[in-house]
Scaffold this motif. Structure first.
Motif, mmCIF file in Angstrom:
data_model
loop_
_atom_site.group_PDB
_atom_site.id
_atom_site.type_symbol
_atom_site.label_atom_id
_atom_site.label_comp_id
_atom_site.label_asym_id
_atom_site.label_seq_id
_atom_site.Cartn_x
_atom_site.Cartn_y
_atom_site.Cartn_z
ATOM 1 N N UNK A 1 -12.140 21.442 29.671
ATOM 2 C CA UNK A 1 -11.632 23.067 29.543
ATOM 3 C C UNK A 1 -12.576 23.566 28.355
ATOM 4 N N UNK A 2 -12.320 24.658 28.388
ATOM 5 C CA UNK A 2 -13.265 25.513 27.642
ATOM 6 C C UNK A 2 -13.308 24.915 26.216
ATOM 7 N N UNK A 3 -14.477 24.490 25.510
ATOM 8 C CA UNK A 3 -14.619 24.277 24.309
ATOM 9 C C UNK A 3 -15.252 24.975 23.272
ATOM 10 N N UNK A 4 -14.696 24.988 22.031
ATOM 11 C CA UNK A 4 -15.524 25.469 21.121
ATOM 12 C C UNK A 4 -16.771 25.197 20.759
ATOM 13 N N UNK A 5 -17.806 25.903 20.321
ATOM 14 C CA UNK A 5 -19.220 25.444 20.147
ATOM 15 C C UNK A 5 -18.910 24.556 19.380
ATOM 16 N N UNK A 6 -20.123 23.299 19.431
ATOM 17 C CA UNK A 6 -20.118 22.351 18.671
ATOM 18 C C UNK A 6 -20.464 22.452 17.238
ATOM 19 N N UNK A 7 -20.373 21.939 16.074
ATOM 20 C CA UNK A 7 -20.741 21.952 14.797
ATOM 21 C C UNK A 7 -22.307 21.922 14.663
ATOM 22 N N UNK A 8 -23.019 22.353 13.850
ATOM 23 C CA UNK A 8 -24.543 22.283 13.876
ATOM 24 C C UNK A 8 -24.952 20.797 13.762
ATOM 25 N N UNK A 9 -25.998 20.510 14.569
ATOM 26 C CA UNK A 9 -26.292 18.886 14.550
ATOM 27 C C UNK A 9 -26.892 18.520 13.345
ATOM 28 N N UNK A 10 -26.781 17.023 13.374
ATOM 29 C CA UNK A 10 -27.232 16.294 12.404
ATOM 30 C C UNK A 10 -27.864 15.332 12.873
ATOM 31 N N UNK A 11 -28.965 15.514 13.420
ATOM 32 C CA UNK A 11 -29.825 14.408 14.417
ATOM 33 C C UNK A 11 -30.063 13.307 13.457
ATOM 34 N N UNK A 12 -30.166 12.109 14.158
ATOM 35 C CA UNK A 12 -30.594 10.879 13.634
ATOM 36 C C UNK A 12 -32.216 11.060 13.250
ATOM 37 N N UNK A 13 -32.541 10.540 12.127
ATOM 38 C CA UNK A 13 -33.853 10.719 11.588
ATOM 39 C C UNK A 13 -34.873 9.722 12.629
ATOM 40 N N UNK A 14 -36.011 10.177 13.020
ATOM 41 C CA UNK A 14 -36.636 9.275 13.893
ATOM 42 C C UNK A 14 -37.685 8.361 13.108
ATOM 43 N N UNK A 15 -37.713 8.656 11.623
ATOM 44 C CA UNK A 15 -38.795 7.897 11.166
ATOM 45 C C UNK A 15 -38.494 8.052 9.503
ATOM 46 N N UNK A 16 -39.259 7.315 8.803
ATOM 47 C CA UNK A 16 -39.462 7.472 7.390
ATOM 48 C C UNK A 16 -39.959 8.680 6.959
ATOM 49 N N UNK A 17 -39.417 9.682 6.131
ATOM 50 C CA UNK A 17 -39.819 10.880 6.016
ATOM 51 C C UNK A 17 -41.323 10.743 5.420
ATOM 52 N N UNK A 18 -41.471 9.620 4.650
ATOM 53 C CA UNK A 18 -42.776 9.416 4.157
ATOM 54 C C UNK A 18 -43.795 8.808 4.984
ATOM 55 N N UNK A 19 -43.536 8.357 6.252
ATOM 56 C CA UNK A 19 -44.335 7.641 7.009
ATOM 57 C C UNK A 19 -45.487 8.675 7.832
ATOM 58 N N UNK A 20 -46.583 8.187 8.011
ATOM 59 C CA UNK A 20 -47.152 8.840 8.958
ATOM 60 C C UNK A 20 -46.828 8.980 10.450
ATOM 61 N N UNK A 21 -47.337 10.063 10.968
ATOM 62 C CA UNK A 21 -47.230 10.260 12.486
ATOM 63 C C UNK A 21 -48.216 9.476 13.354
ATOM 64 N N UNK A 22 -47.784 9.328 14.552
ATOM 65 C CA UNK A 22 -48.810 8.709 15.375
ATOM 66 C C UNK A 22 -48.738 9.548 16.858
ATOM 67 N N UNK A 23 -49.880 9.533 17.184
ATOM 68 C CA UNK A 23 -49.968 10.219 18.442
ATOM 69 C C UNK A 23 -50.908 9.619 19.429
#
Length: 297
Positions: free
Chosen positions: A275-297
């Motif tokens: 049925x029609x649902x109200x908009x979901x609450x704002x996302x609180x996504x799981x972190x992908x990584x340690x915020x202090x870690x370097x990225x890789x590509x």
């Protein structure tokens, strides 16, 4: 094989830290990644973020039709100058591209050394486009691969574990120590293989509602399942949620991390017609990584 350092020097370039560029130039590791994809001659494969083309060469050596999607114009220029036989280079963003469309075919294999900060975005794209992806092999931060391959009841088990687990077999292939990259990131990486199932592990009434249900379940991991689900007030009324849990045979006092994808699916089905649902609450996504870690590509 020429090292990433030497190729960059030859082209007058340096790794872009802000782009999460850590290049893998280890021949044994690259061969293992290509082997994990099990490509057939002539099969279309899309590589996300090919960078300097090290893995691209191993993919092309299988005889597969390689489409290399790269957003960094400097890397696009390098790939075009390197002119690897059997490879078509396309400028594009891996987080938004239509994988099969860019290859010009209905179904592809997918591979890439993904920037850590784009991991979730790309994995959600894989879910959305799964009908056109037979399998995928990704190099990700080690802790993310552990999370994706976790079993129910494990503290690493989470949102993407469930969403991917409904549609894919998820397997950790190998660990890649930081020293194998140039420049080395602060954390180790690992390779994960996703193999699409012929059909989901359990049927659903509505995919979008299933995703919303799982997100609500993990939004407040320390709470019981019923209390976590009630935090999304637009999902269903509390009495309806409780009745759905009972119909699905799921104890409302359990926590989300103990439920299998099939159990989440049973709850979604038990909610009945959409049925029609109200908009979901704002996302609180799981972190992908340690915020202090370097990225890789």
């Amino acid at each position: 094989m020429e090292s990433p350092r030497d190729i960059l020097k030859r082209h007058g370039l340096r790794p872009k830290h802000s782009w999460g560029q850590n290049f893998l130039g280890d021949a044994d590791a690259l061969q293992s990644i290509a082997d994990a994809l099990e490509l057939r001659a002539g099969e279309p494969v899309v590589e996300l973020g090919p960078g300097l083309g090290h893995l691209t060469r191993f993919l092309a050596a299988t005889g597969a039709q390689v489409t290399a999607v790269e957003r960094d114009r400097d890397m696009v220029a390098v790939l075009e100058k390197e002119a690897i036989p059997g490879v078509r280079v396309v400028s594009g963003n891996a987080a938004t591209v239509d994988f099969a469309q860019v290859a010009g075919v209905p179904e592809i294999a997918l591979v890439g050394n993904l920037p850590y900060h784009l991991t979730s975005s790309i994995l959600f794209q894989v879910l959305a486009q799964r009908a056109h992806i037979s399998r995928a092999v990704f190099t990700l931060q080690k802790e993310v691969v552990v999370r994706l391959a976790a079993e129910p009841g494990n503290r690493d088990y989470g949102l993407l574990t469930v969403l991917l687990g409904l549609h894919f077999d998820v397997e950790e292939v190998l660990t890649l120590e930081a020293w194998r990259f140039h420049p080395p990131p602060k954390v180790d990486s690992a390779v994960v293989r996703l193999t699409r199932l012929a059909s989901p592990r359990a049927p659903l009434v509505d995919e979008a509602r299933f995703t919303r249900l799982v997100k609500a379940g993990f939004a407040q991991r320390r709470k019981t399942l019923i209390n976590s689900l009630k935090s999304d007030k637009g999902l269903a009324k509390p009495d309806v949620l409780l009745a759905a849990l009972q119909t699905a045979g799921v104890d409302p006092g359990r926590r989300a991390e103990t439920l299998s994808p099939a159990e989440f699916a049973a709850i979604e089905r038990a909610l009945g017609p959409v049925t029609a649902m109200a908009p979901p609450p704002p996302d609180a996504p799981e972190p992908d990584s340690d915020p202090d870690a370097d990225d890789a590509s």
